[in-house]
Design a protein around this motif. Structure first.
Motif, mmCIF file in Angstrom:
data_model
loop_
_atom_site.group_PDB
_atom_site.id
_atom_site.type_symbol
_atom_site.label_atom_id
_atom_site.label_comp_id
_atom_site.label_asym_id
_atom_site.label_seq_id
_atom_site.Cartn_x
_atom_site.Cartn_y
_atom_site.Cartn_z
ATOM 1 N N LEU A 1 -30.222 46.194 16.533
ATOM 2 C CA LEU A 1 -30.038 44.707 17.152
ATOM 3 C C LEU A 1 -31.178 43.994 17.091
ATOM 4 N N ALA A 2 -32.306 44.485 17.480
ATOM 5 C CA ALA A 2 -33.610 43.846 17.708
ATOM 6 C C ALA A 2 -34.043 43.546 16.223
ATOM 7 N N ALA A 3 -33.961 44.342 15.473
ATOM 8 C CA ALA A 3 -34.395 44.030 13.852
ATOM 9 C C ALA A 3 -33.477 42.791 13.540
ATOM 10 N N TYR A 4 -32.215 42.829 13.646
ATOM 11 C CA TYR A 4 -31.167 42.009 13.094
ATOM 12 C C TYR A 4 -31.602 40.468 13.950
ATOM 13 N N ILE A 5 -31.620 40.463 15.061
ATOM 14 C CA ILE A 5 -32.164 39.351 15.810
ATOM 15 C C ILE A 5 -33.390 38.580 15.093
ATOM 16 N N GLN A 6 -34.423 39.570 14.909
ATOM 17 C CA GLN A 6 -35.789 39.123 14.522
ATOM 18 C C GLN A 6 -35.473 38.555 12.799
ATOM 19 N N GLU A 7 -34.663 39.227 12.165
ATOM 20 C CA GLU A 7 -34.440 38.681 10.724
ATOM 21 C C GLU A 7 -33.631 37.489 10.708
ATOM 22 N N LYS A 8 -32.581 37.359 11.375
ATOM 23 C CA LYS A 8 -31.657 36.271 11.714
ATOM 24 C C LYS A 8 -32.487 34.978 12.357
ATOM 25 N N THR A 9 -33.207 35.192 13.372
ATOM 26 C CA THR A 9 -33.806 33.959 14.241
ATOM 27 C C THR A 9 -35.265 33.811 14.157
ATOM 28 N N GLY A 10 -35.676 34.980 13.841
ATOM 29 C CA GLY A 10 -37.306 34.629 13.880
ATOM 30 C C GLY A 10 -37.803 35.187 15.121
ATOM 31 N N TYR A 11 -36.918 35.490 16.041
ATOM 32 C CA TYR A 11 -37.438 35.607 17.610
ATOM 33 C C TYR A 11 -37.848 37.403 17.771
ATOM 34 N N ASP B 1 -28.949 41.623 28.153
ATOM 35 C CA ASP B 1 -27.864 41.154 28.759
ATOM 36 C C ASP B 1 -26.916 40.221 28.058
ATOM 37 N N VAL B 2 -25.840 41.027 27.544
ATOM 38 C CA VAL B 2 -25.057 40.138 26.427
ATOM 39 C C VAL B 2 -23.788 39.327 27.270
ATOM 40 N N GLN B 3 -23.658 37.951 26.982
ATOM 41 C CA GLN B 3 -22.450 37.602 27.158
ATOM 42 C C GLN B 3 -21.659 36.911 25.981
ATOM 43 N N ILE B 4 -20.595 37.767 25.387
ATOM 44 C CA ILE B 4 -19.960 37.388 24.147
ATOM 45 C C ILE B 4 -18.409 37.142 24.565
ATOM 46 N N LYS B 5 -17.957 35.706 24.489
ATOM 47 C CA LYS B 5 -16.597 35.583 24.870
ATOM 48 C C LYS B 5 -16.265 34.103 24.728
ATOM 49 N N ARG B 6 -15.098 33.548 24.646
ATOM 50 C CA ARG B 6 -14.826 32.165 24.518
ATOM 51 C C ARG B 6 -15.434 31.612 25.941
ATOM 52 N N LEU B 7 -16.104 30.477 25.658
ATOM 53 C CA LEU B 7 -16.795 29.824 26.872
ATOM 54 C C LEU B 7 -15.985 29.017 27.646
ATOM 55 N N LYS C 1 -24.548 33.066 34.709
ATOM 56 C CA LYS C 1 -25.856 33.644 33.927
ATOM 57 C C LYS C 1 -26.802 32.672 33.708
ATOM 58 N N ALA C 2 -26.468 31.609 33.230
ATOM 59 C CA ALA C 2 -27.606 30.594 32.920
ATOM 60 C C ALA C 2 -28.290 30.161 34.154
ATOM 61 N N MET C 3 -27.587 30.269 35.293
ATOM 62 C CA MET C 3 -28.018 29.567 36.672
ATOM 63 C C MET C 3 -29.009 30.891 36.734
ATOM 64 N N ILE D 1 -28.537 37.556 25.594
ATOM 65 C CA ILE D 1 -27.916 37.234 24.358
ATOM 66 C C ILE D 1 -26.509 36.432 24.794
ATOM 67 N N PHE D 2 -26.327 35.238 24.155
ATOM 68 C CA PHE D 2 -25.118 34.542 24.182
ATOM 69 C C PHE D 2 -24.481 34.340 22.759
ATOM 70 N N ALA D 3 -23.185 34.520 22.762
ATOM 71 C CA ALA D 3 -22.439 34.354 21.600
ATOM 72 C C ALA D 3 -21.213 33.679 22.181
ATOM 73 N N ALA D 4 -21.040 32.460 21.789
ATOM 74 C CA ALA D 4 -19.893 31.837 22.444
ATOM 75 C C ALA D 4 -19.348 30.679 21.708
ATOM 76 N N LYS D 5 -18.089 30.203 21.911
ATOM 77 C CA LYS D 5 -17.583 28.818 21.360
ATOM 78 C C LYS D 5 -16.801 28.288 22.225
ATOM 79 N N ALA D 6 -16.739 27.038 22.042
ATOM 80 C CA ALA D 6 -15.654 26.378 22.939
ATOM 81 C C ALA D 6 -14.721 25.454 22.239
ATOM 82 N N ALA D 7 -13.437 25.288 22.813
ATOM 83 C CA ALA D 7 -12.411 24.409 21.994
ATOM 84 C C ALA D 7 -13.083 23.040 21.740
#
Length: 109
Positions: free
Chosen positions: A19-29, A38-44, A53-55, A78-84
């Protein structure tokens, strides 16, 4: 029994490195695989855990800025979310998270 847990730990480490390698490849981070992921993946939704978590991230960031010598376990959030489309408040939370990431990731300290 110990061998089983040892295999689990090895598999977890390998997946975190992947996952760290994937993040580096896709984002440069660069992400340290030994950090807590600490992963948050869900409709926001604005009232859900993503805002809390942001707070929490703001709290940790301010704590580190106030005392740079403080010892805190390295964490990767790590956040992965979308909103209507019409859910403007949830979109504001996404904007907050992205703005925080931009600020914290580019902090020169």
């Amino acid at each position: 029994r110990l061998r089983f847990w040892h295999l689990i730990i090895l598999q977890k480490k390998a997946k975190k490195e992947e996952l760290a390698a994937y993040i580096q490849e896709k984002t440069g981070y660069s992400v340290h695989p030994d950090s807590i992921f600490d992963v948050q993946i869900k409709r926001l939704h604005m009232y859900k855990r993503q805002l809390l978590k942001a707070m929490h991230i703001i709290y940790l960031y301010q704590k580190i800025k106030a005392d740079p010598s403080i010892e805190i376990q390295s964490r990767t959030f790590i956040f992965a979310a979308k909103a209507a489309p019409a859910y403007l408040i949830a979109k504001s939370v996404i904007k907050l998270i992205n703005s925080m990431a931009e600020h914290i990731n580019n902090d020169s300290d």
